[in-house]
Design a protein around this motif. Sequence first.
Motif, PDB file in Angstrom:
ATOM      1  N   ILE A   1      -3.408   0.447  -3.655  1.00  0.00           N
ATOM      2  CA  ILE A   1      -3.167  -0.957  -3.317  1.00  0.00           C
ATOM      3  C   ILE A   1      -2.512  -1.610  -4.524  1.00  0.00           C
ATOM      4  O   ILE A   1      -3.073  -1.598  -5.630  1.00  0.00           O
TER       5      ILE A   1
ATOM      6  N   GLU B   1       0.311   5.503   0.475  1.00  0.00           N
ATOM      7  CA  GLU B   1      -0.660   6.507   0.914  1.00  0.00           C
ATOM      8  C   GLU B   1      -0.430   7.798   0.144  1.00  0.00           C
ATOM      9  O   GLU B   1       0.707   8.261   0.027  1.00  0.00           O
TER      10      GLU B   1
ATOM     11  N   ILE C   1      -5.533   5.501  -0.667  1.00  0.00           N
ATOM     12  CA  ILE C   1      -4.615   4.384  -0.518  1.00  0.00           C
ATOM     13  C   ILE C   1      -4.484   3.678  -1.866  1.00  0.00           C
ATOM     14  O   ILE C   1      -5.484   3.240  -2.449  1.00  0.00           O
TER      15      ILE C   1
ATOM     16  N   CYS D   1       0.839  -1.211   0.000  1.00  0.00           N
ATOM     17  CA  CYS D   1       0.000   0.000   0.000  1.00  0.00           C
ATOM     18  C   CYS D   1       0.866   1.250   0.000  1.00  0.00           C
ATOM     19  O   CYS D   1       1.896   1.294   0.682  1.00  0.00           O
TER      20      CYS D   1
END
Lengths: 610, 132
Positions: free
Chosen positions: A62, A34, A60, A32
């Motif tokens: 992924i 941010e 976020i 992940c």
Amino acid sequence: MSKRLLCWMILIVLIFGTINTAAADNLPILKCNEIDRHGRESKVNFSKHKYPVVDVNSTIEIVINTSLVRSLAAKEFKIIPPIDEDELNSIISILKLKTKMLKAFGACNSSFNNCDLILDYYSQNMIQLELLVMKIPRLRQKVNETMELELQGPAELEQIFGIVAREIGRLSKLLDENTEQTKVYFRLGGWLIDGSGNEQHIHIPGFDEYNEGIFYEKPSFILPISKQAHDQYLQASEAAESYNKEGFSFSDDRFKTMLSMIADSLENAWDCLEQQFSKTRSNQLLGQNDSMLITIQRSFRSIHTKIVTLREKISAFIKLVQTFQKNKNSFALSSELINSTRILFSELTSDLKSLENDLTDFNELTKDSSVKEKLNKINFEISDKFSNCTEKISRITSNYLSILSKALDFVYGDNKLAFAKANLEFTSKVKRFLLEDIPGSTRLDLRKIGIRNNSDQIHLRAVVEKEDQISNEKLKSIEIDRRVLLMYQLGFHVGYSVGTVFVNPWDKKGVTLKSEFQMVPSYSIFTRWGTRSASFNRIWKPGLGLNIATPDFDQNSNPELGLGLVITLFCDVVQVGVGKNIRGDNSASYWFFGLQLPLDLIVKPGLLAQ
Amino acid sequence: MKLNHTLIIPTDDKILAQKMFESLIYDEDFLLVIVLGDDDIAQKAVKYADSRARISIAGYERKVVWIRNREILSKEIKALNDGLASLPKDNLERVVAFSVSFSDTVMDVILSSETIDFLRLDLAFNKAGVKK
């Protein structure tokens, strides 16, 4: 840095197809990143924190390691590829090593100034890779063949993992063909779990068919101007007025009466049983069934013990209520009473149920219909009165318990997280992807998953599933990765708290208070700094700000206005500060403290009966 | 056999052999793989090691030292300190090659029972590069 090393780096990047030479965490499936409101990207570090903190308003990204998913799926479902299990394990290990290798070469470029460190880092990683390659005979052979060719060819040197990458690519393709035939799927699901443990599915773009939640951006500045804040202030004001006049009140004759009635019902049950037992025993003297007598005796003793215990518990509680009536101002007694109430009623439920069962069983043993009827009636009365009581107690204690729960959340926070691991089930709305069709990444905008609060959790689960080709029913689902993100407001933000504080003026001139402290309603506006430390955010949560209170030091029923500075700790449960009465004639300065109190309790006598 | 990165220790001059060996081990900063013997296995090892010695990492270069006659420097070899690996000092005949780090310690030992190939020699060089 040598030209050769630079060439190798470019070659590796091209072969592996990724430019991420930044430090990567070791978790292979889900990674992940941010992205904050300003577009700044940072890696979410799962190796440093088990539950890393992210900003509640961030996005976020992924990223899914699709090649590793394929390899793990092949391993987990024992899909028979043209390689054996040891080889497959080694390939999986090599794939996991890939990011570390890239990091090693990235380090050569930038991070380290010390060549010794660079060499050491490179060497350590290469040793791991080479040991793994040596476990795979055909891969080892391939590497050696390529190196042999180098002797005859141009001087350009090809790195081992360049060769390895090609071979693994070829094997991955074989695995893909096998996994497609056996219908193995990948799924990624997301959940939002709040502070109470409630779960809700969240929409991960591209991976499910859920609707997006309400767009909600948690504001950085919250001022107490809402209706809710106003209502809270009014409640605090009433509570303060009541306390100042009469102290804490927990008087409810009807409540006390109900408990007495339960005790009386238990007395009746006891009398009835005692009579029945005596009758049965006297029947025995006339030559009745001995084994029946023993059964009745045993049942009687069990019921006797339970009734005695229950009567003692209720008596003790009633005594506590009576003690409190004489010391209404005692906060300690009030807390003890609330706690005892909670414990008593949680135990009473199971105790009375058990007694009810015993009474029913005993009823089966008697033949006397009048006794049967009487016992049934007693059973009914006990349960009826008890349910009325519990309803009242639940209302009284629920507010206190919710505040207590919030204050103690930092103690049990980890337990809640552990508990939250359960029950994350996929629904049919979560898409299934064939292993060659898995999207490489997606972005989850946290503002689009609905209302969120500090300490809420985002759970991500990645699974592979195998389908039976004949029945099309899912046979087995295996979780291959799970990540948890904790959401907090990071950085500077402003909040508020409305409640009551206890003020103590320093200068007593013009102050006509009967007691040392006066309870007053207050607003506090705090500034806070949210960090990436979950324990800091959860336990300490300090705040610094302004407090506005309305004391009435001269007791003329006209509240004055106090302004002050306040510090808050432990999720606003504790507040301490100093202030000055700017409106009263005496302009007294004061200090104050505040605790989150169960305001429902601080009411006028008799209001509990409503 | 073309060897670009290999120093062959003379077998007929012990003093010169000693000087060359000690200079390489103690004075110069190379990642070393030292090959012992003159049989087919040793010759293969030299070829592979020389090939892998073309790589330099962070400016550090690799070199191969070929001691065709084990006896000529057996005392000096046995005097080397152990690092990540240790030489079987009572049976040096089993050793085909070993690698030495900058701190002059033995980091890897390749025995005659192992598979000798490019990968194995490269591994020996990499072990020499570990900081210990």
